[in-house]
Design an enzyme around this catalytic site. Structure first.
Site, PDB file in Angstrom:
ATOM      1  N   LYS A  13       0.824  -1.211   0.000  1.00  0.00           N
ATOM      2  CA  LYS A  13       0.000   0.000   0.000  1.00  0.00           C
ATOM      3  C   LYS A  13       0.857   1.260   0.000  1.00  0.00           C
ATOM      4  CE  LYS A  13      -2.019  -0.944   3.941  1.00  0.00           C
ATOM      5  NZ  LYS A  13      -1.426  -2.218   4.406  1.00  0.00           N
ATOM      6  N   ARG A  88      -8.337   1.337  10.122  1.00  0.00           N
ATOM      7  CA  ARG A  88      -7.898  -0.018  10.402  1.00  0.00           C
ATOM      8  C   ARG A  88      -8.843  -0.732  11.358  1.00  0.00           C
ATOM      9  NH1 ARG A  88      -2.192   0.881   9.359  1.00  0.00           N
ATOM     10  NH2 ARG A  88      -0.975  -1.021   9.406  1.00  0.00           N
ATOM     11  N   ARG A 127      12.439  -5.586   3.354  1.00  0.00           N
ATOM     12  CA  ARG A 127      12.157  -4.144   3.247  1.00  0.00           C
ATOM     13  C   ARG A 127      13.194  -3.314   4.003  1.00  0.00           C
ATOM     14  NH1 ARG A 127       6.413  -1.388   4.372  1.00  0.00           N
ATOM     15  NH2 ARG A 127       6.490  -2.244   6.472  1.00  0.00           N
ATOM     16  N   ARG A 160      12.749  -2.106   9.733  1.00  0.00           N
ATOM     17  CA  ARG A 160      11.803  -1.841  10.813  1.00  0.00           C
ATOM     18  C   ARG A 160      11.702  -3.023  11.763  1.00  0.00           C
ATOM     19  NH1 ARG A 160       6.425   0.296   7.991  1.00  0.00           N
ATOM     20  NH2 ARG A 160       5.532  -0.992   9.642  1.00  0.00           N
ATOM     21  N   ARG A 171       1.062  -9.005  13.417  1.00  0.00           N
ATOM     22  CA  ARG A 171       0.353  -7.964  12.659  1.00  0.00           C
ATOM     23  C   ARG A 171      -0.743  -8.582  11.794  1.00  0.00           C
ATOM     24  NH1 ARG A 171       5.373  -5.192  10.067  1.00  0.00           N
ATOM     25  NH2 ARG A 171       3.933  -3.976   8.814  1.00  0.00           N
TER      26      ARG A 171
HETATM   27  P1  ADP Z   1       1.961  -1.741   7.454  1.00  0.00           P
HETATM   28  O1  ADP Z   1       3.289  -2.051   6.866  1.00  0.00           O
HETATM   29  O2  ADP Z   1       1.360  -2.882   8.231  1.00  0.00           O
HETATM   30  O3  ADP Z   1       1.007  -1.127   6.490  1.00  0.00           O
HETATM   31  P2  ADP Z   1       2.136   0.787   8.843  1.00  0.00           P
HETATM   32  O4  ADP Z   1       3.436   1.405   8.570  1.00  0.00           O
HETATM   33  O5  ADP Z   1       0.930   1.319   8.150  1.00  0.00           O
HETATM   34  O6  ADP Z   1       2.287  -0.767   8.616  1.00  0.00           O
HETATM   35  O7  ADP Z   1       1.830   0.834  10.423  1.00  0.00           O
HETATM   36  C1  ADP Z   1       2.751   0.379  11.376  1.00  0.00           C
HETATM   37  C2  ADP Z   1       2.130   0.340  12.759  1.00  0.00           C
HETATM   38  O8  ADP Z   1       1.589   1.631  13.112  1.00  0.00           O
HETATM   39  C3  ADP Z   1       0.939  -0.603  12.914  1.00  0.00           C
HETATM   40  O9  ADP Z   1       1.326  -1.931  13.161  1.00  0.00           O
HETATM   41  C4  ADP Z   1       0.197   0.041  14.100  1.00  0.00           C
HETATM   42  O10 ADP Z   1       0.820  -0.249  15.326  1.00  0.00           O
HETATM   43  C5  ADP Z   1       0.376   1.510  13.850  1.00  0.00           C
HETATM   44  N1  ADP Z   1      -0.768   2.075  13.050  1.00  0.00           N
HETATM   45  C6  ADP Z   1      -0.700   2.585  11.802  1.00  0.00           C
HETATM   46  N2  ADP Z   1      -1.924   2.992  11.387  1.00  0.00           N
HETATM   47  C7  ADP Z   1      -2.778   2.714  12.401  1.00  0.00           C
HETATM   48  C8  ADP Z   1      -4.179   2.870  12.598  1.00  0.00           C
HETATM   49  N3  ADP Z   1      -4.966   3.390  11.645  1.00  0.00           N
HETATM   50  N4  ADP Z   1      -4.707   2.468  13.785  1.00  0.00           N
HETATM   51  C9  ADP Z   1      -3.953   1.950  14.746  1.00  0.00           C
HETATM   52  N5  ADP Z   1      -2.626   1.760  14.631  1.00  0.00           N
HETATM   53  C10 ADP Z   1      -2.033   2.134  13.477  1.00  0.00           C
END
Ligand code: ADP
Ligand code: ZN
Length: 218
Positions: A13, A88, A127, A160, A171
């Site tokens: 995404k 989310r 990554r 990360r 996750r």
């Molecule tokens: P991904 O690679 O899973 O898309 P992100 O970089 O979007 O990961 O998010 C990393 C972390 O940030 C998530 O695992 C969560 O802890 C937190 N996070 C991001 N967006 C949200 C959200 N909308 N609600 C709650 N936690 C969030």
């Protein structure tokens, strides 16, 4: 055009959002990036968010919702935006709906990136992210020109902590429980479109641009 990108960890995404933001000239709003930024500042809010993020848990709704509300109210959102990683949870989706009504905006499209666990684990384990600009690379699929260095800004690349395999599994289970229900929620609203997150960046991008034309959104 206002859109939401939905999909499991490692669906691509963020990578796709960055490309689309450039092509369509609209902002990319990543709650993950915004939260990581808050964490790196070490504020009380950042310290709280970090506790959840390193474990692969969601940050509490209240905290994320405030950040998103402020962003959507801000300047530069007039021509549309790409929401990546938000909503989310159903609670967040409901809040988004309310905020949109208040701001007289509408959600045009929800893109669901259907992705296999295999693809996700391969992508996340390889990554590398730029400390400085958030640019995304992959040691095999999208290698930086110079090892460990960002092509865009020269910043250092890091792996990360939540991209380690055990946390990726956590996750996914959080995703299945909290986020997957949004698929049927948006299906019912009628604006969900499913695409394959397993495709490579350019291939998927072509499909998305064609979809936007077909739906008269560009
Ligand atoms: P991904 O690679 O899973 O898309 P992100 O970089 O979007 O990961 O998010 C990393 C972390 O940030 C998530 O695992 C969560 O802890 C937190 N996070 C991001 N967006 C949200 C959200 N909308 N609600 C709650 N936690 C969030
Ligand atoms: Zn960079």
């Amino acid at each position: 055009m206002n859109m939401v990108l939905l999909g499991p960890p490692g669906a691509g995404k963020g990578t796709q959002a960055k490309v689309l933001a450039k092509e369509l000239n609209i902002p990319h709003i990543s709650t993950g990036d915004m939260l990581r930024d808050t964490v790196s500042k070490g504020t009380p809010l950042g310290k709280k968010a970090k506790e959840y993020m390193v474990k692969g848990e969601l940050v509490p709704d209240g905290l994320v919702i405030e950040i998103v509300k402020e962003t959507l109210k801000g300047a530069g959102m007039e021509r549309g935006f790409i929401l990546d990683g938000f909503p989310r949870t159903l609670e967040q989706a409901k809040m988004l709906h309310e905020t949109f009504s208040k701001l007289s905006k509408k959600l045009d499209l929800v893109l669901y990136f259907k992705t296999s666990l295999d693809t996700s684990v391969t992508r996340l384990s390889g990554r590398r992210v730029c400390k400085n600009c958030g640019g995304n690379f992959h040691i095999k699929n999208i290698p930086p020109k110079e090892e460990g260095k960002c092509d865009h800004c020269g910043g250092g690349l890091y792996h990360r902590k939540d991209d380690e395999e055990a946390t990726v599994k956590r996750r996914w289970s959080v995703y299945a429980k909290k986020t997957e229900p949004l698929i049927s929620y948006y299906k019912d609203e009628g604006n969900l479109r499913e695409v394959s997150g397993d495709l490579d960046v350019d291939e998927l991008n072509k499909i998305l641009i064609a979809l936007f034309h077909k739906e008269n959104l560009v």
